[in-house]
Design an enzyme around this catalytic site. Structure first.
Site, short mmCIF file in Angstrom:
data_model
loop_
_atom_site.label_atom_id
_atom_site.label_comp_id
_atom_site.label_asym_id
_atom_site.label_seq_id
_atom_site.Cartn_x
_atom_site.Cartn_y
_atom_site.Cartn_z
N ARG A 1 0.79 -1.23 0.00
CA ARG A 1 0.00 0.00 0.00
C ARG A 1 0.82 1.28 0.00
O ARG A 1 0.63 2.16 -0.82
CB ARG A 1 -0.90 0.08 1.25
CG ARG A 1 -2.25 -0.49 1.11
CD ARG A 1 -2.62 -1.11 2.43
NE ARG A 1 -1.67 -2.16 2.72
CZ ARG A 1 -1.78 -3.40 2.23
NH1 ARG A 1 -2.81 -3.71 1.52
NH2 ARG A 1 -0.84 -4.31 2.45
N THR A 2 1.71 1.39 0.97
CA THR A 2 2.37 2.68 1.18
C THR A 2 3.23 3.04 -0.03
O THR A 2 3.19 4.18 -0.51
CB THR A 2 3.23 2.63 2.46
OG1 THR A 2 2.44 2.07 3.51
CG2 THR A 2 3.69 4.01 2.86
N LYS B 1 26.02 -3.38 0.75
CA LYS B 1 27.49 -3.37 0.61
C LYS B 1 28.14 -2.53 1.70
O LYS B 1 29.32 -2.21 1.63
CB LYS B 1 27.87 -2.79 -0.76
CG LYS B 1 27.30 -3.52 -1.95
CD LYS B 1 27.74 -2.80 -3.23
CE LYS B 1 26.95 -3.27 -4.43
NZ LYS B 1 27.24 -2.46 -5.62
N ARG C 1 11.02 3.90 3.59
CA ARG C 1 10.68 2.94 4.67
C ARG C 1 11.95 2.16 4.98
O ARG C 1 12.69 1.77 4.08
CB ARG C 1 9.57 2.00 4.24
CG ARG C 1 9.34 0.85 5.23
CD ARG C 1 8.16 0.00 4.88
NE ARG C 1 6.91 0.71 5.10
CZ ARG C 1 5.70 0.14 5.00
NH1 ARG C 1 5.60 -1.13 4.67
NH2 ARG C 1 4.61 0.84 5.22
N HIS D 1 4.58 5.74 11.59
CA HIS D 1 4.09 5.63 10.22
C HIS D 1 3.13 6.80 10.04
O HIS D 1 1.91 6.62 9.99
CB HIS D 1 3.39 4.28 10.05
CG HIS D 1 3.13 3.86 8.63
ND1 HIS D 1 3.13 4.75 7.56
CD2 HIS D 1 2.85 2.64 8.10
CE1 HIS D 1 2.86 4.07 6.46
NE2 HIS D 1 2.69 2.80 6.76
N1 CP Z 1 -0.42 -0.09 5.84
C1 CP Z 1 0.79 -0.34 5.33
O1 CP Z 1 1.81 0.24 5.74
O2 CP Z 1 0.79 -1.27 4.34
P1 CP Z 1 2.07 -1.74 3.52
O3 CP Z 1 2.99 -2.44 4.48
O4 CP Z 1 1.53 -2.65 2.44
O5 CP Z 1 2.73 -0.52 2.96
#
Ligand code: CP
Length: 338
Positions: free
Chosen positions: A57-58, A86, A107, A135
């Site tokens: 999603r993100t 590396k 991320r 998040h």
């Molecule tokens: N909600 C969320 O962070 O989903 P993903 O891990 O798929 O990005």
């Protein structure tokens, strides 16, 4: 706050007026997200989308949001396919990649890593999830969803009754959501988890200091009996030392239609940041809820696009130019059908 050129790293950097600003801009992005119109306001701009942990999603939502504003997306996924494997430092990675991008989403599995990266970056960095820490864009889309769901019931966020269920220790989405709810008034928060996976005490304290009532429990039925929102989360297996340790907690709190009907008020909204773990041994949100109109999980994911479009438009300072670079679209698209 002044959004222009700012990193978006933590919910802590916002006040309530910032949230209202983000949501107002997000509302204005709906015609573009629904493909009624297209805008080229970010034509020529490049998003560096760097996901060093799994994501569906993100990553796609940030990328789609940038594309919908007319920008282009360059991606790297997984530590093992990047030079981090590396031994390259986050500092060097940030110095290099920020030269290729106008904005970066990132991320990474370590708490604090995105902030460390941002310090070396020459362009704004948006936190797509750093370990078990935060998040922020998920919390924003969660609150945007809560606000819409509550509005449709003639209510607001102040006075909300919400149960957060599951792995509250490692679940970064609920950490950010709790911090965000601290900006509102009179919220009743019920925290439902195994004792070992309880919400960090500092966040519980923050909720209480904000004047919210907090109930901590291991009992699902009583916790979902009188809430507006039941927000379920997955056991964050990737944060445990072994799969066997995660297995101890998997499936502890299952919500399905029978349990919903027996214990929840009729209009209780069901939320989950996704992915939900649909394996039989977990199944925290059963598929038999899919036809329940109060299941908001896919509305949450949809709302992520407009919220992330708003963040890009604010950080890159093009909010007032989006419509000037717009035109109608003429291709068939199911999203546009009434
Ligand atoms: N909600 C969320 O962070 O989903 P993903 O891990 O798929 O990005």
């Amino acid at each position: 706050m002044n959004f222009t050129g700012s990193h978006i790293l933590s919910i802590q950097q916002f006040d309530r007026s910032d949230i209202e600003r983000i949501f107002t801009v997000a509302d204005a992005m709906a015609p573009y997200a629904l493909r009624r119109r297209v805008t080229r306001v970010l034509e020529g701009a490049i998003l560096g989308n760097m996901f060093f942990e799994p994501s569906t999603r993100t990553r796609i939502s940030f990328g789609s949001a940038f594309n919908l504003l007319g920008g282009e997306v360059r991606e790297t996924t997984g530590i093992e396919t990047s030079a981090l494997a590396k031994g390259e430092s986050l500092y060097d990675t940030a110095r290099v990649l920020s030269g290729f991008s106008d904005v970066i989403c990132m991320r990474h599995p370590q708490s604090g890593s995105v902030a460390e990266f941002a310090e070396a970056s020459r362009v704004p960095v948006l936190n797509g999830g750093d370990g078990a820490n935060e998040h922020p864009s998920q919390a924003l889309l969660d609150l945007y969803t809560i606000r819409k769901e509550m509005e449709s019931r003639g209510r607001g966020v102040d006075g909300l009754r919400i149960a957060m269920i599951g792995d509250l220790k490692y679940g970064r989405t609920v950490h950010s959501l709790c911090k965000l709810l601290c900006l509102y008034q009179g919220v009743h928060v019920t925290l439902v988890s195994p004792r070992e996976l309880a919400m960090p005490e500092a966040i519980v304290e923050q909720l209480r200091e904000s004047g919210h009532s907090v109930t901590v429990t291991e009992d699902l039925p009583s916790s979902i009996a009188s809430v507006d929102i039941a927000y379920s989360t997955r056991i964050q297996e990737e944060r445990f030392d072994t799969k066997e340790e995660a297995d101890l907690y998997r499936g502890r709190f299952r919500l399905n239609q029978a349990i919903y009907t027996q214990y929840c008020e009729p209009n209780t909204v069901i939320m989950h940041p996704l992915p939900r773990d649909s394996r039989q041994e977990a199944n925290e949100l059963d598929n038999d809820l899919n036809q329940n109109p109060n299941l908001a999980i896919f509305r949450q994911a949809d709302n992520g696009v407009v919220v992330r479009m708003a963040l890009f438009a604010l950080v890159l300072d093009v909010v007032d130019q989006v419509d000037q670079h717009a035109r109608e679209v003429n291709w068939f698209n199911s999203l546009r059908r009434p």
